[in-house]
Design an enzyme around this catalytic site. Structure first.
Site, PDB file in Angstrom:
ATOM      1  N   HIS A   1     -45.272   5.578  16.108  1.00  0.00           N
ATOM      2  CA  HIS A   1     -43.887   5.341  15.724  1.00  0.00           C
ATOM      3  C   HIS A   1     -43.383   6.484  14.849  1.00  0.00           C
ATOM      4  CE1 HIS A   1     -40.209   3.303  14.780  1.00  0.00           C
ATOM      5  NE2 HIS A   1     -40.523   2.384  15.675  1.00  0.00           N
ATOM      6  N   HIS A   2     -42.142   6.915  15.106  1.00  0.00           N
ATOM      7  CA  HIS A   2     -41.561   8.026  14.357  1.00  0.00           C
ATOM      8  C   HIS A   2     -41.405   7.652  12.882  1.00  0.00           C
ATOM      9  CE1 HIS A   2     -39.652  11.786  13.656  1.00  0.00           C
ATOM     10  NE2 HIS A   2     -39.074  11.936  14.827  1.00  0.00           N
ATOM     11  N   ALA A   3     -41.370   6.350  12.567  1.00  0.00           N
ATOM     12  CA  ALA A   3     -41.308   5.929  11.166  1.00  0.00           C
ATOM     13  C   ALA A   3     -42.586   6.320  10.428  1.00  0.00           C
ATOM     14  CB  ALA A   3     -41.084   4.425  11.071  1.00  0.00           C
TER      15      ALA A   3
ATOM     16  N   ASN B   1     -41.802  11.804   7.580  1.00  0.00           N
ATOM     17  CA  ASN B   1     -40.714  12.605   8.121  1.00  0.00           C
ATOM     18  C   ASN B   1     -40.195  13.569   7.079  1.00  0.00           C
ATOM     19  OD1 ASN B   1     -39.855  11.503  10.937  1.00  0.00           O
ATOM     20  ND2 ASN B   1     -40.318   9.698   9.687  1.00  0.00           N
TER      21      ASN B   1
END
Lengths: 473, 473
Positions: B140-142, B320
């Site tokens: 997941h990009h989170a 991120n």
């Protein structure tokens, strides 16, 4: 463009990331002698990927209004259908045993169907030993119930091992040819004004008169509150909370096994019961053993939701046509014969109740009695107020040895839908000389679903022994 | 238990059935000589499935408050982790070409991750010819952006073909060993009071003073409204609507290809540009050709969102850490050299703008300028007001030939996230002597994504020819 019936749309409403509402399953085949596996698979892939003349519901996509899934739902032909999306080829990693096949099926059955496309997928699976191949099919329950699914399979299969079909099994052509085997369909039974009035009266007068539904409802509620009901099992009332009754997660575990139909029938007969009674007895015994192994066998009996098809024989078009009865699984009873007697009593009461109603009344009655269950699902309180312990569903399949373009059908293992509060679903399809069990479970709540297979066999042996018959052929 | 930063949580908020927010990709390897493929794969599977000593974020599950994903999101160790769920074995159906591999990857990249479990999956793929095997990873990009993902890969790879590791690549042990290669981390730059005041002043006074951010924002808004901006490209302003700008569906098509890094670098140098400029030139040319083939090349230029890593070199822990600039792709210009000049002008302006800001200011600036895009995504109006035409992202990968327990890394193809209004994502990873392109597209809006691969090569040849250099090695 056609309108989706509300009884079908319910399966869209109840859907979430954690509770995908599609049914499916593995069909297992052995290739005919002298046929190259890769070639045969590519021929079937090519047939299945023909987009011309596709039958509904495979050709249709949802068309929602701004009210979304809760508004009127229409189905319209998908003009941009991507058959390579719907028809997939997959292979098993080595050694390619049933274990790897069920792992793949578990993954394929987890996860939502894409609502912007026709709601189905078929995967052709290679990499099994002994010239076997398999398919895994996935169709939204809003489009097809178990019986409709068997109609689809029957339309693609043949009792003649020599028969080869040039049309896609998903085509109108194949479907029309199949439909010609049935008498021209009568109009499906719909609730009449009288039926609706009966239900209306019931709701207004709080069970005050004596038409069939009201009587059944009275009996049902009486049983639910413990003031009569003559052996009738009801949902919610006293359903114990076990690890089968947690709120579920999105990942599945799917396992399956065949038993000899003759063996199961013989066991049922020994108790003066049906095959269905025998199956419920096996499931009850197996779940008892499962809960014992976790040290959480409750004092109160588990209860099963047992869907009953109310589809007229000539109706092969409806998406869903199912009522449900409650089976008391008598899991608190150690003695197999006593347990079996209690299961049968609850089933006989439920069936007597349904027999007193018309088909249309059953439909209304089902809608009303399933409402509280839907409420607990929508409010996510199903784990606190489980309506049932488990779903156990029996679907009649082919009565002969069937073939798919020459490939012998070896098994037909159904995968179905666990929901919040009912983390396991056991469905059986009778297939020629076998009865094929498919167990679909939430991967977190029922981590040892595989053990259920052994427990089912142990339960059958136990019931055979108690009836004084030897372990069957 | 740790709190998820808001910049990570944004990827949970933006997620839907149609827009899963995970990144992933294929790594392709060639097995060392004398090693049995099945044995090697089973050894890696066993290592990857070790649940002891698992590093975060692989070991952590989301913990939401009653406010759900919009409340504070915590990550806590999953005490019931099911490694067989996260680490999967799959095989390609015959003939097992790259085509079958990308079909499988397309399916694996479609569909949501299970939020009740740690948000990642790894699939080991066998069935390729020539002793190749592959992995498909999905996170997941989170939890991880592209650069964090490369840090993960680097931690499991080695430049030494003889090196064999006994620890799981997902373990704390492997991660700590990798971290020791870096200088001790400084505290990551966080917006200071001054930074926040600068942004606050800007918001209050409607761009009235002269600190870095305000100046940039002014320049940005001036360019957006066409009153200056010196070549700076901005989102929204004049972005043409093409079939790349539809609202997307949940199914993906993933295709990939490698180009020689030396060849791409040489082309860029011929225009006095960077590798990144050259890549943008290739993508611009390819998208121009794609739109021409559909007869829908717009008069106005396409614009690309080009994420820029703002991660300090010693920060390998943040999920991120990305800002984004806008590249004018100049697709309306037929002449390759003129097109290239316009692309470079927009990139140079954007970089000059970023250079005038501190890291913390860039972070705030990014949050503010990306807000309108999030708004169109949440209101599902992104197809009507596209912020950009496409995302083109360049991630630096390994600089040497790398190996995974002896298996040679042949390719590292990134799969990323299409969103509403931006139905295609082109990401590149530089990997030793290659630059590996991964194209991830909505399967319905960009049905011919495969053609992009040919168009990228054609665009490169065209740019080489215009610069007077021969087709490179």
């Amino acid at each position: 463009m056609r309108l989706m019936p509300v009884t079908d749309a319910m399966f869209l409403w109840g859907e979430s990331r954690e509770t995908p509402m599609h049914i499916g399953g593995i069909n297992l085949y052995t290739l005919p002698d002298g046929v190259d596996e890769t070639e045969w698979l590519h021929e079937q892939l090519a047939l299945l990927r023909q987009s011309e003349g596709l039958r509904r519901p495979f050709s249709e996509v949802l068309k929602l209004t701004p009210f979304g899934q809760y508004g009127p739902i229409r189905l319209e032909p998908d003009r941009d259908i991507d058959m390579h999306y719907h028809v997939r080829a997959a292979a098993l990693p080595k050694p390619g045993r049933y274990r790897e096949m069920f792992e793949l099926a578990s993954r394929l059955h987890s996860g939502l169907l894409d609502r912007t496309r026709p709601l189905w997928e078929i995967t052709l699976i290679s990499g099994l030993p002994n010239r076997q191949i398999a398919t895994f099919k996935k169709v939204h329950h809003a489009l097809m119930d178990g019986a409709a699914s068997i109609h689809f399979y029957n339309s693609m299969l043949s009792a003649d091992p020599g028969e080869r079909r040039a049309a896609s099994p998903l085509s109108v052509e194949a479907y029309e040819a199949y439909k010609r085997l049935f008498p021209p369909p009568k109009k499906p039974a719909r609730p009449s004004l009288t039926d609706i009035k009966a239900i209306g009266d019931f709701l207004k007068e709080q069970w005050g008169n004596s038409v069939g539904v009201t009587k059944a409802m009275n009996q049902y509620l009486a049983a639910m509150f413990g003031i009569g009901g003559e052996g009738l099992a009801t949902p919610f009332a006293g359903v114990p909370r076990t690890s089968f009754n947690r709120n579920i997660t999105g990942a599945r575990r799917f396992v399956a096994q065949s038993w000899s139909l003759e063996r199961v029938r013989a066991m049922g007969k020994a108790y003066d019961g049906t095959i269905n009674d025998a199956v419920l007895g096996m499931c009850a015994g197996a779940m008892r053993k499962y809960l014992q192994s976790l040290n959480e066998l409750p004092d109160k009996p588990l209860k099963a939701m047992a869907p009953v098809s109310i589809r007229p024989k000539d109706d092969i078009d409806s998406g869903n046509s199912v009522a449900s009865v409650t089976a008391n699984l008598a899991t608190h009873i150690d003695d197999p014969a006593t347990r079996m007697a209690m299961i049968q009593e609850s089933m006989n009461s439920a069936k007597a109740q349904l027999r007193a109603m018309t088909a249309a009344q059953i439909q209304l009655y089902t809608a009303i009695t399933s409402f509280p269950m839907m409420l607990t699902a929508l409010t996510r309180t199903a784990d606190k107020f489980p309506a049932y312990s488990v779903t156990i569903s029996n679907v009649p399949g082919p009565r002969e040895q069937m073939y798919w373009n020459g490939a012998r059908l070896d098994g037909m293992y159904p995968a179905s839908i666990p929901v919040d509060g009912m983390a396991m679903n056991i469905t059986q399809v009778s297939n020629f000389r076998n009865i094929d069990f498919g167990i679909t479970a939430c991967r977190r709540s029922v981590p040892h679903a595989q053990r259920m297979i052994d427990y089912l066999e142990e339960a059958l042996v136990e019931l055979e022994a108690a009836a004084g018959i030897k372990k069957g052929k």
